[in-house]
Structures are given as C-alpha cells and as structure tokens.
Design a protein around this motif. Structure first.
Motif, PDB file in Angstrom:
ATOM      1  N   GLY A 191      -3.150 -57.052  81.738  1.00  0.00           N
ATOM      2  CA  GLY A 191      -2.800 -56.613  80.397  1.00  0.00           C
ATOM      3  C   GLY A 191      -3.055 -55.144  80.176  1.00  0.00           C
ATOM      4  N   LYS A 192      -2.445 -54.292  80.977  1.00  0.00           N
ATOM      5  CA  LYS A 192      -2.552 -52.844  80.789  1.00  0.00           C
ATOM      6  C   LYS A 192      -2.162 -52.499  79.358  1.00  0.00           C
ATOM      7  N   ASN A 193      -2.889 -51.583  78.756  1.00  0.00           N
ATOM      8  CA  ASN A 193      -2.612 -51.200  77.375  1.00  0.00           C
ATOM      9  C   ASN A 193      -1.181 -50.697  77.239  1.00  0.00           C
ATOM     10  N   ALA A 246      -3.197 -49.579  71.067  1.00  0.00           N
ATOM     11  CA  ALA A 246      -3.866 -50.693  71.752  1.00  0.00           C
ATOM     12  C   ALA A 246      -5.101 -50.198  72.497  1.00  0.00           C
ATOM     13  N   SER A 247      -5.004 -49.028  73.117  1.00  0.00           N
ATOM     14  CA  SER A 247      -6.153 -48.450  73.819  1.00  0.00           C
ATOM     15  C   SER A 247      -7.307 -48.195  72.866  1.00  0.00           C
ATOM     16  N   ASP A 295     -13.268 -52.290  70.206  1.00  0.00           N
ATOM     17  CA  ASP A 295     -13.852 -53.587  70.579  1.00  0.00           C
ATOM     18  C   ASP A 295     -15.084 -53.372  71.458  1.00  0.00           C
ATOM     19  N   GLY A 296     -15.001 -52.435  72.398  1.00  0.00           N
ATOM     20  CA  GLY A 296     -16.137 -52.135  73.267  1.00  0.00           C
ATOM     21  C   GLY A 296     -17.337 -51.648  72.489  1.00  0.00           C
ATOM     22  N   ARG A 327      -7.813 -49.673  70.000  1.00  0.00           N
ATOM     23  CA  ARG A 327      -8.304 -50.979  69.548  1.00  0.00           C
ATOM     24  C   ARG A 327      -9.284 -51.564  70.563  1.00  0.00           C
ATOM     25  N   HIS A 328      -8.944 -51.475  71.852  1.00  0.00           N
ATOM     26  CA  HIS A 328      -9.840 -51.989  72.894  1.00  0.00           C
ATOM     27  C   HIS A 328     -11.137 -51.175  72.954  1.00  0.00           C
ATOM     28  N   ALA A 329     -11.033 -49.869  72.783  1.00  0.00           N
ATOM     29  CA  ALA A 329     -12.232 -49.020  72.781  1.00  0.00           C
ATOM     30  C   ALA A 329     -13.146 -49.386  71.614  1.00  0.00           C
ATOM     31  N   ARG A 350     -17.969 -52.290  69.281  1.00  0.00           N
ATOM     32  CA  ARG A 350     -18.492 -53.444  68.519  1.00  0.00           C
ATOM     33  C   ARG A 350     -19.310 -54.364  69.427  1.00  0.00           C
TER      34      ARG A 350
END
Length: 139
Positions: free
Chosen positions: A15-17, A22-23, A29-30, A25-27, A32
């Motif tokens: 699931g590459k960003n 999206a990148s 998440d990290g 959002r994932h950062a 959090r």
C-alpha cells in the motif's frame, strides 16, 4: 506471497502512499501511536515544557529559543528512532530473546539518554547563570 512477484507488485500490496495527503495522514498516525503507546515519549514531551517555561520567564534571546527548541526536538526525534528500533527488533526476533537484539535495543535507548544529557547540559549552560542572578536579586 508468490516468489515470482515483482517489487512493484509487492509495494502495491503493502500500500504505497498514493499521494502527499495520504503520506501526511500516515505520519500523523505514527505520531498518535507513539504518544499513545510510549510512556517515555509522553514524558519527554511534558518535560520539554520546562525549558520552554524557563525561556519565557527569563525572556531568552531568539538564539537561546532556537537552541532550546532544537534540543527538545532532538530528544523527541531520538525517542522516535528508539521506538522504531525496538519495534523492528521485536518483529525480526518475534519477541524471542537474543543477545544481539538486547544489544541493539540497549544502544538505541542509550542514544536517547545521551541526547537527554546533552539537552540538560545545554539547559544548565543557558539557565544556571540566570537562576543564580535571580537568586542574588531576591536576597
């Protein structure tokens, strides 16, 4: 996973960003995750407020603010890296004890500790003279 699968196909499965949002959002998440799961990160973040309060109280110069903020972020970044090392070691060892795994985790934790000592030293250099001066003014 099929042995003949290409790297591109593997990346697509992982699931590459697809884009910058999206990148980010994932950062986030990290961030959090580390704040939720790592007590030391919460401690570093809270303790980082102390030198900021000193800087405000003593009306520190712009350069002093930069140095203080740099040191705080350096400790936080090192805690991120330490957590990454711990998670990767746990993944690779499947939570089984191995002396090299312990060594890697201890060294990563040591890097955080050295950074904390560095930050305390910088804070002492910046604030001890101001605290001594304030003490003499009050007495």
């Amino acid at each position: 996973m099929d042995l003949k699968e290409t790297s591109k196909e593997k990346i697509e499965k992982i699931g590459k960003n697809p884009n910058f949002v999206a990148s980010v959002r994932h950062a986030l998440d990290g961030i959090r995750i580390i704040l939720k799961e790592e007590k030391n990160m919460r401690s570093h973040a809270l303790l980082g407020l102390i030198p900021l309060m000193f800087a405000w109280f003593f009306e520190s110069s712009a350069l002093e603010w930069i140095v203080i903020i740099f040191c705080i972020f350096l400790v936080i970044i090192m805690e991120f890296l330490n957590t990454i090392f711990e998670n990767v070691v746990d993944l690779v060892t499947d939570y089984e004890y191995h002396p090299l795994a312990k060594k890697a985790k201890d060294i990563a934790a040591g890097a955080v500790l050295v950074t904390v000592f560095f930050t305390i030293l910088i804070a002492a250099i910046l604030f001890l003279p101001k605290l001594v001066e304030l003490h003499y003014k009050l007495n």
